[in-house]
Design a protein around this motif. Sequence first.
Motif, mmCIF file in Angstrom:
data_model
loop_
_atom_site.group_PDB
_atom_site.id
_atom_site.type_symbol
_atom_site.label_atom_id
_atom_site.label_comp_id
_atom_site.label_asym_id
_atom_site.label_seq_id
_atom_site.Cartn_x
_atom_site.Cartn_y
_atom_site.Cartn_z
ATOM 1 N N UNK A 1 0.853 -1.188 0.000
ATOM 2 C CA UNK A 1 0.000 0.000 0.000
ATOM 3 C C UNK A 1 0.887 1.235 0.000
ATOM 4 N N UNK A 2 0.620 2.162 -0.951
ATOM 5 C CA UNK A 2 1.429 3.369 -1.056
ATOM 6 C C UNK A 2 0.525 4.521 -1.442
ATOM 7 N N UNK A 3 0.700 5.658 -0.788
ATOM 8 C CA UNK A 3 -0.062 6.852 -1.121
ATOM 9 C C UNK A 3 0.575 7.520 -2.336
ATOM 10 N N UNK A 4 -0.231 7.812 -3.354
ATOM 11 C CA UNK A 4 0.271 8.413 -4.584
ATOM 12 C C UNK A 4 0.014 9.917 -4.593
ATOM 13 N N UNK A 5 -1.205 10.342 -4.237
ATOM 14 C CA UNK A 5 -1.553 11.762 -4.279
ATOM 15 C C UNK A 5 -2.699 12.046 -3.318
ATOM 16 N N UNK A 6 -2.752 13.296 -2.850
ATOM 17 C CA UNK A 6 -3.827 13.742 -1.960
ATOM 18 C C UNK A 6 -4.320 15.087 -2.458
ATOM 19 N N UNK A 7 -5.639 15.241 -2.554
ATOM 20 C CA UNK A 7 -6.255 16.504 -2.938
ATOM 21 C C UNK A 7 -7.237 16.905 -1.849
ATOM 22 N N UNK A 8 -6.872 17.890 -0.995
ATOM 23 C CA UNK A 8 -7.813 18.318 0.038
ATOM 24 C C UNK A 8 -8.954 19.126 -0.588
ATOM 25 N N UNK A 9 -10.183 18.764 -0.246
ATOM 26 C CA UNK A 9 -11.349 19.482 -0.743
ATOM 27 C C UNK A 9 -11.863 20.482 0.293
ATOM 28 N N UNK A 10 -11.777 20.114 1.555
ATOM 29 C CA UNK A 10 -12.144 20.985 2.671
ATOM 30 C C UNK A 10 -11.356 20.512 3.882
ATOM 31 N N UNK A 11 -11.656 21.075 5.042
ATOM 32 C CA UNK A 11 -10.913 20.662 6.231
ATOM 33 C C UNK A 11 -11.209 19.219 6.625
ATOM 34 N N UNK A 12 -12.343 18.689 6.201
ATOM 35 C CA UNK A 12 -12.700 17.330 6.602
ATOM 36 C C UNK A 12 -12.892 16.364 5.428
ATOM 37 N N UNK A 13 -12.674 16.827 4.200
ATOM 38 C CA UNK A 13 -12.870 15.965 3.040
ATOM 39 C C UNK A 13 -11.657 16.049 2.125
ATOM 40 N N UNK A 14 -11.293 14.891 1.538
ATOM 41 C CA UNK A 14 -10.187 14.885 0.592
ATOM 42 C C UNK A 14 -10.335 13.702 -0.358
ATOM 43 N N UNK A 15 -9.634 13.819 -1.469
ATOM 44 C CA UNK A 15 -9.548 12.728 -2.434
ATOM 45 C C UNK A 15 -8.124 12.218 -2.378
ATOM 46 N N UNK A 16 -7.970 10.913 -2.212
ATOM 47 C CA UNK A 16 -6.655 10.292 -2.072
ATOM 48 C C UNK A 16 -6.520 9.205 -3.123
#
Length: 119
Positions: A40-55
């Motif tokens: 398992x490896x994290x590739x990218x993170x896109x924060x949408x708000x303080x409590x929501x994100x796309x990973x």
Amino acid sequence: MPANGWTSLLWFVAIIAMIPAALWFLKRTPLGGAGTTGILRSVAVLPLSTSQRIVTVEVGAGDERRWLVLGITPTTITTLHSMAPVADAALPNHGQQPPPFAQLLGRLRGNEPGKPSDV
């Protein structure tokens, strides 16, 4: 307390003190699994708000590797998309602007640039 009683108590305290030390050691060495290449490896993170994100995470190894695009909120994790890994995604941008979101979404859906979508 006789000398034998003090020796037993000292050994008891030493063993109890060694349990957290052994766990700490195992957590930080390859013997305990640290430093090994996981599946398992994290590739990218896109924060949408303080409590929501796309990973985007990479799971699996070899031919079984997949990228999962996950929507993360405080209460749920939802798989938004699953795709084959992109070979050049790990390369740095070197100051270039990333492509617009609509262009990336079009690529994921298989649309050519400038071609209207079927939706």
